[in-house]
Design a protein around this motif. Sequence first.
Motif, PDB file in Angstrom:
ATOM      1  N   GLU A 239       0.842  -1.186   0.000  1.00  0.00           N
ATOM      2  CA  GLU A 239       0.000   0.000   0.000  1.00  0.00           C
ATOM      3  C   GLU A 239       0.885   1.246   0.000  1.00  0.00           C
ATOM      4  OE1 GLU A 239      -3.357   0.136   2.664  1.00  0.00           O
ATOM      5  OE2 GLU A 239      -3.208  -2.025   3.032  1.00  0.00           O
TER       6      GLU A 239
ATOM      7  N   ASN B 120       0.614   6.741  -9.392  1.00  0.00           N
ATOM      8  CA  ASN B 120      -0.554   6.392 -10.208  1.00  0.00           C
ATOM      9  C   ASN B 120      -0.186   5.584 -11.440  1.00  0.00           C
ATOM     10  OD1 ASN B 120      -3.269   7.309  -9.338  1.00  0.00           O
ATOM     11  ND2 ASN B 120      -2.210   9.253  -9.064  1.00  0.00           N
ATOM     12  N   THR B 121       1.093   5.271 -11.601  1.00  0.00           N
ATOM     13  CA  THR B 121       1.523   4.535 -12.802  1.00  0.00           C
ATOM     14  C   THR B 121       2.245   3.240 -12.437  1.00  0.00           C
ATOM     15  OG1 THR B 121       3.525   5.917 -12.856  1.00  0.00           O
ATOM     16  CG2 THR B 121       1.680   6.587 -14.260  1.00  0.00           C
TER      17      THR B 121
ATOM     18  N   ASP C 107       3.663   0.961  -6.791  1.00  0.00           N
ATOM     19  CA  ASP C 107       3.029   0.764  -5.501  1.00  0.00           C
ATOM     20  C   ASP C 107       4.073   0.481  -4.427  1.00  0.00           C
ATOM     21  OD1 ASP C 107       3.782  -1.661  -6.509  1.00  0.00           O
ATOM     22  OD2 ASP C 107       1.883  -2.680  -6.156  1.00  0.00           O
TER      23      ASP C 107
ATOM     24  N   ARG D 123      -8.437  13.733  -7.388  1.00  0.00           N
ATOM     25  CA  ARG D 123      -8.584  12.455  -8.084  1.00  0.00           C
ATOM     26  C   ARG D 123      -7.280  11.670  -8.096  1.00  0.00           C
ATOM     27  NH1 ARG D 123     -13.285  11.622 -10.350  1.00  0.00           N
ATOM     28  NH2 ARG D 123     -14.750  13.371 -10.585  1.00  0.00           N
ATOM     29  N   GLN D 124      -6.158  12.339  -8.281  1.00  0.00           N
ATOM     30  CA  GLN D 124      -4.888  11.620  -8.296  1.00  0.00           C
ATOM     31  C   GLN D 124      -4.521  11.119  -6.899  1.00  0.00           C
ATOM     32  OE1 GLN D 124      -1.536  12.741 -10.606  1.00  0.00           O
ATOM     33  NE2 GLN D 124      -2.688  14.230 -11.818  1.00  0.00           N
ATOM     34  N   THR D 125      -4.834  11.900  -5.868  1.00  0.00           N
ATOM     35  CA  THR D 125      -4.491  11.484  -4.512  1.00  0.00           C
ATOM     36  C   THR D 125      -5.315  10.287  -4.080  1.00  0.00           C
ATOM     37  OG1 THR D 125      -3.896  13.749  -3.915  1.00  0.00           O
ATOM     38  CG2 THR D 125      -4.344  12.231  -2.110  1.00  0.00           C
ATOM     39  N   VAL D 126      -6.603  10.307  -4.343  1.00  0.00           N
ATOM     40  CA  VAL D 126      -7.463   9.177  -3.975  1.00  0.00           C
ATOM     41  C   VAL D 126      -6.980   7.894  -4.632  1.00  0.00           C
ATOM     42  CG1 VAL D 126      -9.776   8.231  -4.250  1.00  0.00           C
ATOM     43  CG2 VAL D 126      -9.486  10.569  -3.457  1.00  0.00           C
ATOM     44  N   SER D 127      -6.524   8.004  -5.869  1.00  0.00           N
ATOM     45  CA  SER D 127      -6.040   6.830  -6.591  1.00  0.00           C
ATOM     46  C   SER D 127      -4.648   6.404  -6.139  1.00  0.00           C
ATOM     47  CB  SER D 127      -6.026   7.130  -8.095  1.00  0.00           C
ATOM     48  OG  SER D 127      -5.452   6.069  -8.823  1.00  0.00           O
ATOM     49  N   ALA D 128      -3.824   7.360  -5.711  1.00  0.00           N
ATOM     50  CA  ALA D 128      -2.408   7.059  -5.466  1.00  0.00           C
ATOM     51  C   ALA D 128      -2.110   6.605  -4.050  1.00  0.00           C
ATOM     52  CB  ALA D 128      -1.555   8.295  -5.784  1.00  0.00           C
TER      53      ALA D 128
ATOM     54  N   ASN E 289      -3.065   5.028  -0.354  1.00  0.00           N
ATOM     55  CA  ASN E 289      -4.012   4.110   0.272  1.00  0.00           C
ATOM     56  C   ASN E 289      -4.281   4.396   1.737  1.00  0.00           C
ATOM     57  OD1 ASN E 289      -2.073   2.140  -1.688  1.00  0.00           O
ATOM     58  ND2 ASN E 289      -4.274   2.119  -2.090  1.00  0.00           N
TER      59      ASN E 289
ATOM     60  N   ARG F  15      -7.977   7.458   5.297  1.00  0.00           N
ATOM     61  CA  ARG F  15      -7.791   7.274   3.859  1.00  0.00           C
ATOM     62  C   ARG F  15      -8.472   8.429   3.143  1.00  0.00           C
ATOM     63  NH1 ARG F  15     -12.367   4.980   1.462  1.00  0.00           N
ATOM     64  NH2 ARG F  15     -13.923   4.236   2.968  1.00  0.00           N
TER      65      ARG F  15
END
Length: 359
Positions: A185, A281-282, A285, A319-324, A326, A345
């Motif tokens: 995560e 985001n790419t 992880d 949007r990028q933070t929510v996706s990037a 955890n 989160r």
Amino acid sequence: MPEPYVAVPSYLPRPEPTGPGESLADGDPRHAHDASQTALPVPPPPRTDLSALGPLARFAHDAAVTDLFVNGDAGLWLDAGAGLVRADDWHDDETGIRDLAVRLIALGGRHIDEASPCVDVRLADGIRVHAVLPPVSSTGTLLSIRLPRVQRLGLADLAAGGLFGTGPAADDQVARLRAAVHGRENLLVTGAAGSGKTTLLAALLGEAPPAERIVVIEDVAELRIDHPHVVALESRQANLEGAGRIGLDSLLREALRMRPDRLVLGECRGVEIRELLAALNTGHDGGAGTLHANSLADVPSRLEALGALAGMSAAAVARQTVSAINLVLHLERRDGARRLAQVGRFVLDPADRLSTVPA
């Protein structure tokens, strides 16, 4: 051009404890987990190479001391875990303190004078020195010295020191954090200055599998990770001619070419947030970073402010933070004790703005 990175000796093996318990610096006493052991705690080994600090060296030999502050000719203050305490047996005049500041900054490879009155450097063994000269400082030459911990603390050590609370809840929290690291995560550790962000982040990264490659990017190298494969990159400020600057955003792009298994940004403080969010985001992880914030609820506005510096809209940051990212781990320091105060989160609120919820 010199290489823009400095390898920090994080890969050195962690010294074995010399007894069933040890005394930790800065308000984190570590005791043996086995209740059957009754031996007294063994203090950590003293620091060895402090000659660079000159007349301040004798105050730094105690491994419990984490910070030294020289407030002009008003005196010297120490932090050994119970708050700031004045050293009554030390005094110097403004000329001596200024000479000391100039020498310490020169040892770090930089120059300080009226044209560049605020300078930050790293000396040998991770000692961090920040100096401010008059007239920027109206109270004389100021020195702020951060001393690295002698020991590299793991999650178990921090749990024994009370960072996660007490009892079964603390054990559950440690297990949860270990699972987050092994589950790759992406983590953001937040808190005020001195709340233990770097200490917790290093302990978390020490849980990563030994076969993984950790690439760390920092403004001034501070992370000391008990892991066999750590590569450290350190930013560089411009020279007297204004050339040679290498920022965190540039180092993040370089780090992506180094095949990191875990990408770590020591502290998000500017436009580099754009590069970090893009990387996480790419497919990168297992990454991590720290951020100054007063509370978990304040983290979204801090990220939006940093994103604005990078030309990102609030919606793009959200949007990028929510996706990037955890998991958010927020630390607090009260009465000299550090604790993990909140875990959350990121989510999008009804207006598509970034928000946090407990996790």
